[in-house]
Design a protein around this motif. Structure first.
Motif, short mmCIF file in Angstrom:
data_model
loop_
_atom_site.label_atom_id
_atom_site.label_comp_id
_atom_site.label_asym_id
_atom_site.label_seq_id
_atom_site.Cartn_x
_atom_site.Cartn_y
_atom_site.Cartn_z
N THR A 75 0.83 -1.09 -0.16
CA THR A 75 -0.01 0.11 0.16
C THR A 75 0.94 1.31 -0.10
O THR A 75 0.45 2.33 -0.13
N ASN A 76 2.12 0.95 0.27
CA ASN A 76 3.14 2.13 0.44
C ASN A 76 2.73 3.12 1.47
O ASN A 76 3.21 4.31 1.50
N ALA A 77 1.82 2.87 2.60
CA ALA A 77 1.59 3.35 3.78
C ALA A 77 2.95 3.28 4.54
O ALA A 77 3.61 2.15 4.91
N VAL A 78 3.22 4.64 5.32
CA VAL A 78 4.55 4.60 6.01
C VAL A 78 4.06 4.84 7.48
O VAL A 78 2.90 5.71 7.72
N THR A 79 4.31 4.00 8.27
CA THR A 79 3.90 4.24 9.90
C THR A 79 5.37 4.21 10.75
O THR A 79 6.17 3.71 10.16
N SER A 80 5.09 4.97 11.79
CA SER A 80 6.08 4.91 12.97
C SER A 80 5.51 4.91 14.19
O SER A 80 4.39 5.52 14.33
N THR A 81 6.22 4.31 15.21
CA THR A 81 5.65 4.37 16.51
C THR A 81 6.40 5.33 17.44
O THR A 81 6.44 5.41 18.62
N MET A 82 7.52 5.95 16.88
CA MET A 82 8.27 7.07 17.24
C MET A 82 7.58 8.10 18.05
O MET A 82 6.61 8.35 17.33
N SER A 83 8.20 8.63 19.10
CA SER A 83 7.39 9.75 19.69
C SER A 83 8.56 10.89 19.59
O SER A 83 9.76 10.74 19.39
N VAL A 84 7.79 12.24 19.60
CA VAL A 84 8.87 13.25 19.24
C VAL A 84 8.75 13.99 20.63
O VAL A 84 7.59 14.30 21.16
N THR A 85 9.82 14.35 21.31
CA THR A 85 9.88 15.20 22.48
C THR A 85 10.58 16.58 21.98
O THR A 85 11.51 16.69 21.33
N GLY A 86 9.70 17.74 22.06
CA GLY A 86 10.22 19.14 21.77
C GLY A 86 9.31 19.56 20.37
O GLY A 86 8.29 19.10 20.31
N THR A 87 10.06 20.46 19.82
CA THR A 87 9.45 21.15 18.58
C THR A 87 10.12 20.58 17.21
O THR A 87 11.22 20.53 17.14
N ILE A 88 9.42 20.15 16.21
CA ILE A 88 9.80 19.85 14.93
C ILE A 88 9.29 21.58 14.36
O ILE A 88 8.16 21.81 13.90
N ALA A 89 10.58 21.97 13.51
CA ALA A 89 10.13 23.17 12.86
C ALA A 89 10.96 23.32 11.77
O ALA A 89 12.03 22.49 11.42
N GLU A 90 10.54 24.11 10.48
CA GLU A 90 11.26 23.84 9.47
C GLU A 90 11.51 25.49 9.20
O GLU A 90 10.80 26.49 8.99
N THR A 91 12.79 25.89 9.12
CA THR A 91 13.16 27.31 8.96
C THR A 91 13.76 27.68 7.62
O THR A 91 14.09 28.82 7.27
#
Length: 103
Positions: A75-91
């Motif tokens: 299906t080309n589905a991408v999954t992840s069980t990782m968690s993110v701590t903090g902020t994800i930003a694109e500058t």
């Protein structure tokens, strides 16, 4: 399976050429295999193909192989069980916008 120890040993030309071609194949397939490469060290990325129909991208942290994400190859589905701590930003002002649907 396309994995290599990344060691090109001294040998005859045809043997060295074959070894170089094998290491390039391993690089091209991101060390694809059903288990971690025997030479995996901190920072090694590899793709686990042990689960039928699923490719798992893993990163060796020096001790363990951490699963970053899974790709269902049907299906080309991408999954992840990782968690993110903090902020994800694109500058980067030239970056394209990215939308991720969580559900």
């Amino acid at each position: 399976m396309a994995q290599h120890d990344f060691n090109i040993a001294n040998a005859s030309f045809p043997t060295v050429r074959a070894d170089i071609n094998n290491v390039l194949t391993a690089i091209n397939t991101t060390q694809l295999g059903t288990s971690a490469p025997s030479t995996a060290t901190q920072g090694t990325l590899w793709i686990d193909s042990a689960t039928s129909g699923v490719l798992k991208l893993k990163l060796n942290d020096g001790t363990n192989n951490i699963e970053l994400l899974q790709i269902n190859i049907s299906t080309n589905a991408v999954t992840s069980t990782m968690s993110v701590t903090g902020t994800i930003a694109e500058t980067d002002p030239n970056a394209l916008p990215l939308a991720i649907a969580l559900g």
